[in-house]
Structures are given as structure tokens and as C-alpha cells.
Design a protein around this motif. Structure first.
Motif, PDB file in Angstrom:
ATOM      1  N   ASP A 192      51.019 -40.006 -34.737  1.00 48.82           N
ATOM      2  CA  ASP A 192      49.824 -39.293 -34.256  1.00 48.82           C
ATOM      3  C   ASP A 192      48.607 -39.675 -35.088  1.00 48.82           C
ATOM      4  N   LEU A 193      48.789 -39.700 -36.414  1.00 47.93           N
ATOM      5  CA  LEU A 193      47.679 -40.072 -37.306  1.00 47.93           C
ATOM      6  C   LEU A 193      47.163 -41.468 -36.996  1.00 47.93           C
ATOM      7  N   GLU A 194      48.064 -42.400 -36.758  1.00 46.80           N
ATOM      8  CA  GLU A 194      47.654 -43.769 -36.422  1.00 46.80           C
ATOM      9  C   GLU A 194      46.883 -43.803 -35.110  1.00 46.80           C
ATOM     10  N   ALA A 195      47.321 -43.020 -34.131  1.00 48.02           N
ATOM     11  CA  ALA A 195      46.606 -42.957 -32.849  1.00 48.02           C
ATOM     12  C   ALA A 195      45.207 -42.379 -33.046  1.00 48.02           C
ATOM     13  N   PHE A 196      45.111 -41.319 -33.835  1.00 51.09           N
ATOM     14  CA  PHE A 196      43.800 -40.728 -34.088  1.00 51.09           C
ATOM     15  C   PHE A 196      42.893 -41.689 -34.858  1.00 51.09           C
ATOM     16  N   GLU A 197      43.444 -42.411 -35.800  1.00 53.53           N
ATOM     17  CA  GLU A 197      42.645 -43.399 -36.539  1.00 53.53           C
ATOM     18  C   GLU A 197      42.102 -44.461 -35.595  1.00 53.53           C
ATOM     19  N   TYR A 198      42.914 -44.904 -34.654  1.00 52.48           N
ATOM     20  CA  TYR A 198      42.450 -45.885 -33.672  1.00 52.48           C
ATOM     21  C   TYR A 198      41.281 -45.311 -32.859  1.00 52.48           C
ATOM     22  N   LEU A 199      41.449 -44.092 -32.350  1.00 51.92           N
ATOM     23  CA  LEU A 199      40.384 -43.478 -31.554  1.00 51.92           C
ATOM     24  C   LEU A 199      39.100 -43.326 -32.372  1.00 51.92           C
ATOM     25  N   ALA A 200      39.241 -42.960 -33.635  1.00 48.27           N
ATOM     26  CA  ALA A 200      38.061 -42.814 -34.508  1.00 48.27           C
ATOM     27  C   ALA A 200      37.350 -44.147 -34.699  1.00 48.27           C
ATOM     28  N   THR A 201      38.113 -45.235 -34.804  1.00 55.78           N
ATOM     29  CA  THR A 201      37.474 -46.557 -34.974  1.00 55.78           C
ATOM     30  C   THR A 201      36.699 -46.971 -33.732  1.00 55.78           C
ATOM     31  N   VAL A 251      42.141 -45.679 -23.403  1.00 50.77           N
ATOM     32  CA  VAL A 251      40.962 -46.241 -24.076  1.00 50.77           C
ATOM     33  C   VAL A 251      41.104 -47.764 -24.166  1.00 50.77           C
ATOM     34  N   LYS A 252      42.287 -48.236 -24.479  1.00 48.72           N
ATOM     35  CA  LYS A 252      42.517 -49.685 -24.568  1.00 48.72           C
ATOM     36  C   LYS A 252      42.308 -50.382 -23.225  1.00 48.72           C
ATOM     37  N   GLN A 253      42.375 -49.609 -22.129  1.00 51.74           N
ATOM     38  CA  GLN A 253      42.196 -50.183 -20.794  1.00 51.74           C
ATOM     39  C   GLN A 253      40.811 -49.911 -20.216  1.00 51.74           C
ATOM     40  N   GLY A 254      39.891 -49.435 -21.062  1.00 52.75           N
ATOM     41  CA  GLY A 254      38.501 -49.339 -20.645  1.00 52.75           C
ATOM     42  C   GLY A 254      37.978 -47.970 -20.271  1.00 52.75           C
ATOM     43  N   VAL A 255      38.786 -46.920 -20.355  1.00 47.50           N
ATOM     44  CA  VAL A 255      38.288 -45.572 -20.075  1.00 47.50           C
ATOM     45  C   VAL A 255      37.443 -45.129 -21.270  1.00 47.50           C
ATOM     46  N   VAL A 256      36.251 -44.623 -20.975  1.00 45.50           N
ATOM     47  CA  VAL A 256      35.284 -44.290 -22.025  1.00 45.50           C
ATOM     48  C   VAL A 256      34.938 -42.808 -21.977  1.00 45.50           C
ATOM     49  N   PHE A 257      34.901 -42.197 -23.146  1.00 42.93           N
ATOM     50  CA  PHE A 257      34.437 -40.822 -23.301  1.00 42.93           C
ATOM     51  C   PHE A 257      33.987 -40.666 -24.740  1.00 42.93           C
ATOM     52  N   PRO A 258      33.016 -39.765 -24.995  1.00 44.11           N
ATOM     53  CA  PRO A 258      32.451 -39.675 -26.344  1.00 44.11           C
ATOM     54  C   PRO A 258      33.253 -38.849 -27.337  1.00 44.11           C
ATOM     55  N   SER A 259      34.032 -37.878 -26.838  1.00 45.61           N
ATOM     56  CA  SER A 259      34.722 -37.000 -27.780  1.00 45.61           C
ATOM     57  C   SER A 259      36.029 -36.478 -27.196  1.00 45.61           C
ATOM     58  N   VAL A 260      36.887 -36.019 -28.099  1.00 44.82           N
ATOM     59  CA  VAL A 260      38.158 -35.407 -27.731  1.00 44.82           C
ATOM     60  C   VAL A 260      38.271 -34.101 -28.504  1.00 44.82           C
ATOM     61  N   ASN A 261      38.627 -33.054 -27.790  1.00 44.12           N
ATOM     62  CA  ASN A 261      38.912 -31.768 -28.400  1.00 44.12           C
ATOM     63  C   ASN A 261      40.419 -31.685 -28.597  1.00 44.12           C
ATOM     64  N   ILE A 262      40.836 -31.411 -29.825  1.00 46.09           N
ATOM     65  CA  ILE A 262      42.250 -31.231 -30.104  1.00 46.09           C
ATOM     66  C   ILE A 262      42.465 -29.726 -30.208  1.00 46.09           C
ATOM     67  N   GLY A 263      43.168 -29.180 -29.212  1.00 45.58           N
ATOM     68  CA  GLY A 263      43.336 -27.742 -29.129  1.00 45.58           C
ATOM     69  C   GLY A 263      44.693 -27.256 -29.587  1.00 45.58           C
ATOM     70  N   GLY A 264      45.720 -28.038 -29.319  1.00 39.09           N
ATOM     71  CA  GLY A 264      47.049 -27.609 -29.717  1.00 39.09           C
ATOM     72  C   GLY A 264      48.071 -28.726 -29.626  1.00 39.09           C
ATOM     73  N   MET A 265      48.749 -28.950 -30.730  1.00 36.32           N
ATOM     74  CA  MET A 265      49.860 -29.900 -30.786  1.00 36.32           C
ATOM     75  C   MET A 265      50.976 -29.192 -31.556  1.00 36.32           C
ATOM     76  N   SER A 266      52.022 -28.836 -30.854  1.00 32.66           N
ATOM     77  CA  SER A 266      53.090 -28.014 -31.422  1.00 32.66           C
ATOM     78  C   SER A 266      53.849 -28.700 -32.542  1.00 32.66           C
ATOM     79  N   PHE A 267      54.378 -27.859 -33.426  1.00 29.10           N
ATOM     80  CA  PHE A 267      55.225 -28.345 -34.511  1.00 29.10           C
ATOM     81  C   PHE A 267      56.557 -28.815 -33.945  1.00 29.10           C
ATOM     82  N   GLU A 294      34.447 -39.030 -31.164  1.00 33.58           N
ATOM     83  CA  GLU A 294      34.480 -37.833 -32.003  1.00 33.58           C
ATOM     84  C   GLU A 294      35.803 -37.119 -31.753  1.00 33.58           C
ATOM     85  N   LEU A 295      36.464 -36.739 -32.836  1.00 41.01           N
ATOM     86  CA  LEU A 295      37.731 -36.016 -32.751  1.00 41.01           C
ATOM     87  C   LEU A 295      37.523 -34.655 -33.399  1.00 41.01           C
ATOM     88  N   GLU A 296      37.384 -33.627 -32.555  1.00 38.83           N
ATOM     89  CA  GLU A 296      37.093 -32.295 -33.080  1.00 38.83           C
ATOM     90  C   GLU A 296      38.213 -31.332 -32.739  1.00 38.83           C
TER      91      GLU A 296
END
Length: 163
Positions: free
Chosen positions: A126-135, A93-109, A139-141
Motif C-alpha cells: 500500500d505504501l509503495e502504491a501511495f508513493e507512486y501516486l504522490a510522485t 493512473v498508469k493508463q491515463g486517468v487523471v484526477f488531482p486528489s484522493v481521499n483516503i477514508g477507510g482501509m481496514s486492518f 494529493e493524498l488526504e
């Protein structure tokens, strides 16, 4: 590049991805975007062979995604992007790739992570990365399978107060 679907799922290509999500979005090519997976030849071959009939799979590092994103050769290709974590999403995203939403399906413990849902575990990075994407207005679903109801990731994070 016609990005139809972006998903974080550390299992990458499995039954739900190969049968449901690919059909839902009429995907022609799956790009597994992962620096780590590109360095694992066995895993790379297994993922390339896990593709449903008629769908091509490539395992590429994030830098390669940035290169081909702007290539006119791929402008009309219906693509699914699969990531293992949110950090590599941030890098593209920082390099210009654009998309409207991300589906989070699985991130293992793993050590240092806390369970956000029964399928998604996160740490502070991870939370910081998601906060950046949200800004960036992405959409993070959260949905493990297509038939699940969408849950907004940032709402889940604010309710859980994990860190």
C-alpha cells in the motif's frame, strides 16, 4: 468524465458517502472500481441499491474505467470514483486517468498491516502504491468524514515510520 471526487474506502457506499460526500460534490454517478467486487454478484447488487435517490451506481473493473474515461458520452457526467485499495488507483493512473486528489477514508486492518490512523491500515505494498501516486502530483488526504480536518497521507507515513 468530470471526476469530482475520488475515495478509497473498503466499505464503499455507506452513510457518509451516500449522504455527505455525494451532496458536497453534486455527484450524478458513483463508479465503484474494483476487480474483486465485480466478481461478487450479491455485493454488486447491494451497492447498486445503496445509491441515494437520483444517483446511479455502477460496479466496474479498472479496465472498464479506463475505457469509459475517454468516452465522449460521459464527458459532462459528475462522477465519484470509489476504490477499495490504492493498487487499482495506480493501475488506472498508469493508463491515463487523471484526477488531482484522493481521499483516503477507510482501509481496514488485516494481517500484515499496521494502523496509520484509527481508520487506515497499510502494508508495504500500500505504501509503495501511495508513493507512486504522490510522485504523480496527486494529493493524498486522509479524512474519514467531511467535517474532519484534512491530514496529508505522506506526512502521516513519514511521521509513523511503519515499515
Amino acid at each position: 468524465m468530470d471526476i469530482q471526487f475520488v475515495r478509497i474506502d473498503d466499505r464503499l457506499i455507506h452513510g457518509q458517502v451516500a449522504t455527505v460526500w455525494v451532496k458536497k460534490f453534486n455527484i450524478e454517478r458513483i463508479l465503484v472500481v474494483s476487480e474483486e467486487v465485480t466478481k461478487n454478484p450479491v455485493r454488486k447488487i447491494m451497492l447498486e441499491q445503496a445509491a441515494p435517490p437520483g444517483v446511479f451506481v455502477n460496479v466496474i473493473p479498472p479496465s472498464k474505467l479506463v475505457d469509459i474515461y475517454f468516452d465522449p458520452l460521459f464527458i459532462s457526467t459528475k462522477v465519484m470514483l470509489l476504490f477499495t485499495n490504492p493498487h487499482e488507483l495506480v493501475s488506472v493512473v498508469k493508463q491515463g486517468v487523471v484526477f488531482p486528489s484522493v481521499n483516503i477514508g477507510g482501509m481496514s486492518f488485516a494481517t500484515g498491516k499496521k494502523m496509520l490512523t484509527n481508520a487506515v491500515a497499510v502494508n508495504q505494498a500500500d505504501l509503495e502504491a501511495f508513493e507512486y501516486l504522490a510522485t504523480k502530483g496527486i494529493e493524498l488526504e486522509v479524512r474519514k468524514v467531511f467535517s474532519d480536518s484534512k491530514q496529508q497521507l505522506m506526512d502521516l507515513i513519514s511521521k509513523k515510520k511503519l515499515f
